[in-house]
Design a protein around this motif. Structure first.
Motif, PDB file in Angstrom:
ATOM      1  N   SER A  37       0.844  -1.193   0.000  1.00  0.00           N
ATOM      2  CA  SER A  37       0.000   0.000   0.000  1.00  0.00           C
ATOM      3  C   SER A  37       0.877   1.240   0.000  1.00  0.00           C
ATOM      4  O   SER A  37       2.106   1.162   0.161  1.00  0.00           O
ATOM      5  N   SER A  38       0.231   2.404  -0.175  1.00  0.00           N
ATOM      6  CA  SER A  38       0.946   3.696  -0.134  1.00  0.00           C
ATOM      7  C   SER A  38      -0.005   4.758   0.375  1.00  0.00           C
ATOM      8  O   SER A  38      -1.220   4.728   0.095  1.00  0.00           O
ATOM      9  N   VAL A  98       3.060  -5.194   4.162  1.00  0.00           N
ATOM     10  CA  VAL A  98       2.716  -5.971   5.361  1.00  0.00           C
ATOM     11  C   VAL A  98       2.862  -7.453   5.007  1.00  0.00           C
ATOM     12  O   VAL A  98       2.100  -7.994   4.196  1.00  0.00           O
ATOM     13  N   VAL A  99       3.872  -8.098   5.622  1.00  0.00           N
ATOM     14  CA  VAL A  99       4.201  -9.496   5.306  1.00  0.00           C
ATOM     15  C   VAL A  99       3.749 -10.371   6.481  1.00  0.00           C
ATOM     16  O   VAL A  99       4.057 -10.063   7.639  1.00  0.00           O
ATOM     17  N   ILE A 106      14.529  -1.418   0.831  1.00  0.00           N
ATOM     18  CA  ILE A 106      13.392  -1.920   1.623  1.00  0.00           C
ATOM     19  C   ILE A 106      13.921  -2.349   2.985  1.00  0.00           C
ATOM     20  O   ILE A 106      14.853  -3.155   3.085  1.00  0.00           O
ATOM     21  N   THR A 107      13.344  -1.793   4.049  1.00  0.00           N
ATOM     22  CA  THR A 107      13.712  -2.170   5.416  1.00  0.00           C
ATOM     23  C   THR A 107      12.444  -2.562   6.170  1.00  0.00           C
ATOM     24  O   THR A 107      11.341  -2.119   5.826  1.00  0.00           O
ATOM     25  N   CYS A 108      12.641  -3.373   7.220  1.00  0.00           N
ATOM     26  CA  CYS A 108      11.479  -3.970   7.894  1.00  0.00           C
ATOM     27  C   CYS A 108      11.531  -3.750   9.394  1.00  0.00           C
ATOM     28  O   CYS A 108      12.611  -3.814  10.024  1.00  0.00           O
ATOM     29  N   GLY A 109      10.306  -3.536   9.990  1.00  0.00           N
ATOM     30  CA  GLY A 109      10.159  -3.426  11.425  1.00  0.00           C
ATOM     31  C   GLY A 109      10.746  -2.159  11.994  1.00  0.00           C
ATOM     32  O   GLY A 109      11.410  -1.372  11.298  1.00  0.00           O
ATOM     33  N   PRO A 110      10.534  -1.948  13.285  1.00  0.00           N
ATOM     34  CA  PRO A 110      11.057  -0.733  13.926  1.00  0.00           C
ATOM     35  C   PRO A 110      12.585  -0.696  13.942  1.00  0.00           C
ATOM     36  O   PRO A 110      13.178   0.371  14.055  1.00  0.00           O
ATOM     37  N   GLU A 111      13.223  -1.874  13.818  1.00  0.00           N
ATOM     38  CA  GLU A 111      14.691  -1.892  13.799  1.00  0.00           C
ATOM     39  C   GLU A 111      15.236  -1.651  12.403  1.00  0.00           C
ATOM     40  O   GLU A 111      16.450  -1.658  12.188  1.00  0.00           O
ATOM     41  N   THR A 152       3.672 -11.301  11.799  1.00  0.00           N
ATOM     42  CA  THR A 152       3.567 -10.286  10.743  1.00  0.00           C
ATOM     43  C   THR A 152       4.648  -9.236  10.952  1.00  0.00           C
ATOM     44  O   THR A 152       5.008  -8.905  12.090  1.00  0.00           O
ATOM     45  N   VAL A 153       5.198  -8.704   9.860  1.00  0.00           N
ATOM     46  CA  VAL A 153       6.148  -7.592   9.913  1.00  0.00           C
ATOM     47  C   VAL A 153       5.771  -6.577   8.844  1.00  0.00           C
ATOM     48  O   VAL A 153       5.248  -6.930   7.785  1.00  0.00           O
ATOM     49  N   THR A 154       5.992  -5.287   9.158  1.00  0.00           N
ATOM     50  CA  THR A 154       5.718  -4.217   8.195  1.00  0.00           C
ATOM     51  C   THR A 154       7.040  -3.667   7.685  1.00  0.00           C
ATOM     52  O   THR A 154       7.928  -3.288   8.463  1.00  0.00           O
ATOM     53  N   CYS A 155       7.179  -3.648   6.347  1.00  0.00           N
ATOM     54  CA  CYS A 155       8.392  -3.140   5.695  1.00  0.00           C
ATOM     55  C   CYS A 155       8.042  -1.877   4.895  1.00  0.00           C
ATOM     56  O   CYS A 155       6.878  -1.669   4.510  1.00  0.00           O
ATOM     57  N   THR A 156       9.062  -1.018   4.649  1.00  0.00           N
ATOM     58  CA  THR A 156       8.841   0.244   3.927  1.00  0.00           C
ATOM     59  C   THR A 156       9.951   0.482   2.920  1.00  0.00           C
ATOM     60  O   THR A 156      11.061  -0.057   3.035  1.00  0.00           O
TER      61      THR A 156
END
Length: 602
Positions: A448-449, A466-467, A496-501, A515-519
């Motif tokens: 999504s965006s 969202v994986v 592309i990086t994932c999660g708060p870390e 589940t993990v959210t990447c951006t």
């Protein structure tokens, strides 16, 4: 109507909706048994207060069928002649026929077959005193055989008799076991036989009186004194419950009877059923007869057994499950239980109980039959069965465990025996079923965006991925692949990086169900702007502990270009065009200000 039975009611005046129970007793006759049932029609009558005319109820009919009676017949063939010695000698035969079953027999007759070289042509007609026998009744039939030279040469004559009788209705005629008699050439022998029977066909309760009849026949050529019937009750029935045996119409005590050759006598005794009898499946006893000849050893008859069944409760269960393999939480399996009454008596309150269940969820309610009723509300007649079912929704913990085991037993309550405490339910052996849980790998991605339109080249468009690990095993090296549709270029897509870390793409580990959210950020190019939209498609994958790596379904988004300037083909820089426009606006504003000042001075 052959057995009038007064009907008694506790009251003869009834208010509206009163319903007292009236009673009557009917005594079953042999005709009822032969008719296979007894049918009774009842009608109630009453006179209303404002009328002298009685009103009658609709008739109510009840038919009680005959259950378990069988037709049977036996024959013993004898002759007062113990040896043959001349051609033309007349040998009289007597056939003692007994109805040993529970139904009246008609067309009673005897057939007698001579063994070669003897010939049936030398046997005269067989005549019987009666052709109809009620249960326990007997008749004597007679015939005469003429000795031939072939009989003398054969050292004797042998023939076999069989009795026949037709039970009521359209039932097939029954035949007796054969009774064979051999008369040798010369020499006398002592012999005796006994046929034991009972009109009782089933044992129902302690204290029941079971009548036994013993037909004793002197089958030899000597007079027998001290004729005795010996009746042995077999375990588990206790000895000593059989009453005194008496013989003949004078009730001669057992052991004091005298029988001439070919003569017979009927003896009787009554057995009282005990509670111990119900530990077995039947009441079994065997009778023999003996007597004292003028000389030589006393003859002993072959044993004559009687086996009366006792209702015996028993129940069995088989269990199955469909499907036998599941792969995800939420899968539903159906358990099927076939419960069978394998005993000889009805069972009520039949239940199916889960005794060993490894599932972490809650099993469904067990219902039985069609239409379905709850387990515990089922009644099964002897020899019948019912099918029960329940369902179960598989949990994630079940999948992780790898299997779901399940055992069940069936139970049912037999009828209460009068005079005894209610019986305990009978239980089946356990039946088991197993479901295998496969630990599969699966993954999904949703792209999504927050940007809903492209407004200029150089614009930064944020993407979110969202994986989710939708399988039952952990995934390592989780990676997102984002494919851009031309003219968009992967060179404009940031990392592309994932999660708060902000874990790098390809270095993520996801547990089952996690589940993990990447951006990532995309920079819009002129080519994207002039193309009219930005379109790209994402997929995700990861590495399971074993087996192939799963690939998610594609997730595609398209962001349109809004407010796009027309393309004229000029190479004038777009920035200069924008600057000229701004300058024109400023000049117009200054001119408007000068005009307003002149108007104020005037």
């Amino acid at each position: 109507t052959a057995n009038p039975r007064p009907t008694t009611c506790p009251q003869t005046t009834l208010a509206p909706r009163e319903a007292p129970a009236c009673t009557a007793t009917y005594t079953v006759t042999q005709a009822d048994l032969d008719n296979n049932a007894v049918t009774d029609v009842a009608t109630a009558h009453g006179t209303p207060p404002d009328s002298e005319t009685p009103v009658d109820s609709p008739p109510s009919t009840l038919t009680i069928p005959e259950s378990g009676l069988v037709a049977a017949i036996s024959v013993v063939k004898v002759s007062e002649v113990t040896s043959i010695g001349a051609v033309g000698q007349q040998v009289p035969y007597r056939f003692h026929v007994v109805n040993t079953g529970g139904l009246t027999l008609t067309n009673v007759n005897v057939t007698d077959v001579q063994a070669p070289p003897s010939s049936n042509a030398n046997l005269g007609p067989i005549t019987c005193t009666t052709a109809t026998l009620a249960p326990g009744e007997s008749t004597a039939c007679t015939a005469t055989y003429t000795v031939t030279q072939a009989d003398l040469d054969n050292d004797g004559v042998t023939n076999t008799a069989t009795a026949h009788g037709t039970p009521p209705g359209s039932r097939t005629p029954v035949s007796s076991p054969p009774s064979t008699l051999t008369i040798p050439e010369g020499g006398l022998v002592a012999g005796i036989d006994v046929i034991k029977s009972s009109t009782t066909v089933t044992i129902t309760a302690p204290g029941q009186q079971v009548p036994y009849t013993f037909l004793v026949v002197n089958t030899g050529g000597f007079t027998l004194t001290n004729v005795t019937v010996n009746d042995t009750v077999l375990p588990p029935s206790p000895r000593g419950e059989l009453g005194e045996i008496t013989c003949g119409p004078q009730d001669t005590p057992n052991g004091e009877v005298t029988l001439s050759p070919g003569a017979s006598i009927q003896c009787r005794a009554t057995y009282t059923v005990t509670a111990e009898d119900f530990t077995g499946s039947s009441l079994r006893n065997v009778a023999t007869a003996t007597g004292t000849p003028p000389f030589g050893p006393p003859p002993v008859s072959p044993p004559s057994p009687v086996d009366i069944p006792i209702p015996h409760p028993a129940i069995a269960i088989t269990k199955s499950v469909t499907p036998t393999v599941v792969s995800a939480a939420g899968d539903v399996v159906t358990y099927r239980f076939v419960v069978s009454n394998t005993g000889t008596t009805a069972l009520s309150a039949v239940t199916v109980d889960e005794t060993d269940f490894s599932g972490t969820g809650t099993p469904g309610t067990i219902t039985c039959g069609t239409p379905p009723v709850a387990s515990g509300a089922v009644t099964l007649a002897a020899g019948t069965s019912t099918t029960c079912t329940s369902t179960y929704a598989v949990t994630a913990a079940d999948i992780e465990a790898g299997r779901i085991t399940n055992s069940a037993i069936a139970a049912g309550t037999p009828p209460t025996i009068p005079g005894q405490d209610p019986p305990a339910p009978v239980r089946s052996a356990p039946a088991s079923a197993e479901v295998t849980a496969t630990r599969g790998a699966a993954i999904t991605v949703v792209k999504s965006s927050s940007t809903d339109k492209i407004v200029r080249p150089g614009q930064h468009v944020p993407f979110q991925f969202v994986v989710t690990n939708t399988g039952q095993v952990p995934l390592t090296g989780v990676t997102i692949t984002d494919a851009l549709t031309a003219p968009a270029s992967a060179a404009n897509l940031g990392p592309i990086t994932c999660g708060p870390e902000r874990t790098p793409n390809g270095a993520v580990t996801l547990a089952a169900g996690a589940t993990v959210t990447c951006t990532a950020t995309y920079t819009v190019s002129k080519a994207d702007y002039h193309h009219g939209s930005l379109r790209n498609t994402a997929t995700a994958t990861g590495t399971p502990p074993d087996g192939p790596a799963p690939v998610s379904p594609e997730s595609t988004i398209t962001i349109p270009v809004k407010g796009k300037l027309p393309v004229t083909g000029s190479s004038f820089p777009a920035g200069l065009w924008m600057g000229a426009g701004v300058l024109a606006v400023l000049l117009g504003a200054a001119l408007l200000l000068v005009v307003r000042q002149r108007r104020i001075r005037a």
